[in-house]
Design an enzyme around this catalytic site. Structure first.
Site, PDB file in Angstrom:
ATOM      1  N   GLY A   1      -0.289   0.526  -5.135  1.00 54.13           N
ATOM      2  CA  GLY A   1      -1.526  -0.222  -4.950  1.00 54.13           C
ATOM      3  C   GLY A   1      -2.601   0.285  -5.874  1.00 54.13           C
ATOM      4  O   GLY A   1      -2.846   1.490  -5.932  1.00 54.13           O
TER       5      GLY A   1
ATOM      6  N   ASN B   1       0.245   0.826   5.889  1.00 54.67           N
ATOM      7  CA  ASN B   1       1.042   0.166   4.867  1.00 54.67           C
ATOM      8  C   ASN B   1       1.929  -0.858   5.567  1.00 54.67           C
ATOM      9  O   ASN B   1       2.663  -0.505   6.487  1.00 54.67           O
ATOM     10  CB  ASN B   1       1.905   1.219   4.133  1.00 54.67           C
ATOM     11  CG  ASN B   1       2.985   0.601   3.251  1.00 54.67           C
ATOM     12  OD1 ASN B   1       4.054   1.165   3.092  1.00 54.67           O
ATOM     13  ND2 ASN B   1       2.731  -0.556   2.678  1.00 54.67           N
ATOM     14  N   GLY B   2       1.845  -2.123   5.142  1.00 50.82           N
ATOM     15  CA  GLY B   2       2.701  -3.138   5.751  1.00 50.82           C
ATOM     16  C   GLY B   2       1.933  -4.411   6.023  1.00 50.82           C
ATOM     17  O   GLY B   2       0.839  -4.623   5.486  1.00 50.82           O
TER      18      GLY B   2
ATOM     19  N   TYR C   1      12.768  -2.280  -6.661  1.00 53.34           N
ATOM     20  CA  TYR C   1      11.618  -2.450  -7.531  1.00 53.34           C
ATOM     21  C   TYR C   1      10.419  -1.552  -7.228  1.00 53.34           C
ATOM     22  O   TYR C   1       9.819  -0.999  -8.138  1.00 53.34           O
ATOM     23  CB  TYR C   1      11.197  -3.929  -7.452  1.00 53.34           C
ATOM     24  CG  TYR C   1       9.956  -4.314  -8.209  1.00 53.34           C
ATOM     25  CD1 TYR C   1       9.951  -4.301  -9.602  1.00 53.34           C
ATOM     26  CD2 TYR C   1       8.810  -4.709  -7.544  1.00 53.34           C
ATOM     27  CE1 TYR C   1       8.803  -4.669 -10.301  1.00 53.34           C
ATOM     28  CE2 TYR C   1       7.661  -5.085  -8.243  1.00 53.34           C
ATOM     29  CZ  TYR C   1       7.670  -5.060  -9.625  1.00 53.34           C
ATOM     30  OH  TYR C   1       6.549  -5.418 -10.311  1.00 53.34           O
TER      31      TYR C   1
ATOM     32  N   CYS D   1       0.807  -1.206   0.000  1.00 50.81           N
ATOM     33  CA  CYS D   1       0.000   0.000   0.000  1.00 50.81           C
ATOM     34  C   CYS D   1       0.846   1.264   0.000  1.00 50.81           C
ATOM     35  O   CYS D   1       2.050   1.212   0.176  1.00 50.81           O
ATOM     36  CB  CYS D   1      -0.858   0.071   1.262  1.00 50.81           C
ATOM     37  SG  CYS D   1      -1.959  -1.307   1.464  1.00 50.81           S
TER      38      CYS D   1
END
Ligand code: SF4
Length: 480
Positions: free
Chosen positions: A38, A113-114, A254, A12
């Site tokens: 996302g 996020n995570g 990435y 996210c």
């Protein structure tokens, strides 16, 4: 419908702002630059003089806010927003964030996020104590922990809750009178703070969002830190002293946008250095360098500069495939209908090509690209990967949690080379990766998590421990 390139997806992106009359609109623009993190769903929650309002839905940000009225209704000077790719919890609107919790005496919003590694056990415990969850996402757990804490003040409750959740997390919490940002004790996920010219404070998963809205970067949030932003300014505090930086190296390899900076390192520059280091480790003869668009182009540049080989545009990516609802059938595919990538035969014909890619997950994408280049006339295709082999699962926020899915967990380099049909296969070494990123820190591994490559996780795996051990016994490791 996702932008998925190789089944390696970030969980996210989060963005927050405090102190601006156009808070929700700026959050929209901030999230727009985080869309790569996302594409499954998006939402914005605003704070209008203590009243929290929200709009969220499935799809890309532009689809979620296609009707401008949905953004216009989010008045207020504070906002938090979220773009989601699901790793925990199914794809449903109930799991789209920010979450909004209303109680008789307070309300707050939450964006995460995570991935929590003790989510299952915490959830079971909470349910046994009467908690009712409204989503299947692990992100809701923190809200229950805050609410159930017996600590007499709000900051005490938040700190207590943060010390109970384990794994990788960057949280944004919107209360009636403040915005709070918090990071896990290893800082697995990036989170930065910036300031706008009118004094508004912004928080974002990536600094590229600051450029878009004209904000200036102040600093990155530190592991174990809790940042309180209100009308009095910014206050930095912590909920634990047991911290050790281990930011996800895949952010540099990435995920993150090349124009973002993480812990003082520009992502494009780090990728270029990875490419240059890869050229030093590469042992074959070739004529041209071709990067796989888009995330490998920086590494290809570095490889070409270091090796002295020309960097050519031998592959072209169609930027609009995500908007196509009609996909070719297997039959059409065999007739040469390719949606995402084309090889430029005028460039690669008769050439020994070094094909630079940032990673190999299952190997299917690499095999397809090698085939494309050979069909376009390349005489040899040497695959050079600007990261070490992905041989272990991630439990901190990336969607591959099984070793079965990783080609390097089950095959040697030679076998992988054969499977993808290349003439040679070279991976960047782990030390080469760490040196190339070059964060200024005394933390182990240069402040990076490299568990994807070496299986040495910076934290206990809690609920995943048993499953992980079992998978290790079943499969042979690339590194053993
Ligand atoms: S295991 Fe890999 S993907 Fe997961 S946080 Fe560590 S480096 Fe990132």
């Amino acid at each position: 419908m996702t932008y998925e390139v190789k089944s390696l997806n970030e969980e996210c992106g989060v963005f927050g702002i405090w102190g601006h009359p156009d808070a929700a609109k700026l959050t929209y623009f901030g999230l727009h630059s985080l869309q790569h993190r996302g594409q499954e769903g998006a939402g914005i929650l605003s704070n209008d003089q203590g009243k929290l309002k929200r709009h969220r839905d499935m799809g890309l940000l532009s689809e979620v806010f296609k009707n401008p009225a949905n953004l216009d209704k989010l008045a207020g000077t504070g906002a938090i927003g979220h773009v989601r790719y699901a790793t925990a919890g199914e794809a449903s609107v109930d799991n789209i964030q920010p979450f909004l919790f209303r109680f008789h005496d307070m309300q707050f919003g939450l964006a995460h996020n995570g991935n929590l590694t003790n989510a299952e056990s915490l959830k079971q415990e909470l349910e046994q104590r009467g908690a009712i969850f409204s989503s299947t996402s692990d992100s809701e757990i923190l809200a229950h922990l805050i609410r159930r804490s017996h600590n007499p003040n709000l900051m005490g409750k938040i700190k207590e809750a943060l010390s109970l959740v384990k794994g990788g997390f960057a949280y944004l919490l919107m209360f009636e009178d403040k915005l709070i940002a918090a990071l896990d004790p290893n800082g697995f996920r990036p989170l930065s703070i910036g300031k706008m010219t009118n004094g508004a404070v912004v928080v974002s998963s990536e600094t590229c969002a600051f450029e878009v809205i004209g904000a200036e970067w102040i600093r990155d949030v530190k592991p174990g830190e809790i940042v309180i932003i209100d009308d009095n300014g910014i206050q930095y505090d912590s909920y634990t002293n047991d911290t050790q930086l281990a930011i996800c190296s895949m952010e540099y390899i990435y995920f993150a946008r090349p124009d973002s900076n993480i812990h003082g390192v520009n992502v494009h520059t780090a990728r270029k250095r990875m490419g240059a280091q890869l050229a030093r480790e590469f042992k074959h003869e070739a004529d041209i360098v071709v990067g796989v668009p888009n995330s490998s182009l920086s590494a290809a540049m570095g490889f070409a500069e270091e090796s002295g080989l020309p960097n050519e545009m031998g592959l072209i990516k169609n930027q609009y495939t995500q908007r196509t609802f009609i996909q070719p059938t297997q039959e059409l595919r065999e007739q040469g209908v390719r949606m995402k990538l084309s090889a430029v035969s005028g460039v690669v014909r008769g050439k020994r090509v070094v094909m630079i890619d940032d990673s190999i997950v299952r190997g299917t994408t690499s095999r397809r690209i090698v085939k494309l280049l050979k069909e376009a006339g390349a005489t040899e295709v040497h695959v050079a990967i600007a990261s070490p082999a992905l041989a272990y699962p991630c439990f901190y926020g990336i969607d591959i949690q099984s070793r079965e899915e990783l080609i390097a967990a089950n095959h040697t380099v030679e076998e992988t080379c054969q499977i993808i049909g290349a003439d040679s296969l070279t991976y960047l070494s782990i030390d080469g990766l760490i040196d190339s990123i070059g964060i200024e820190t005394d933390a182990p591994n240069g402040g990076l998590c490299v568990a994807y490559f070496d299986g040495k996780y910076p934290t206990p795996l809690y609920d995943y421990e048993e499953e992980y051990r079992r998978s290790l016994e079943e499969k042979t490791s690339f590194y053993k």
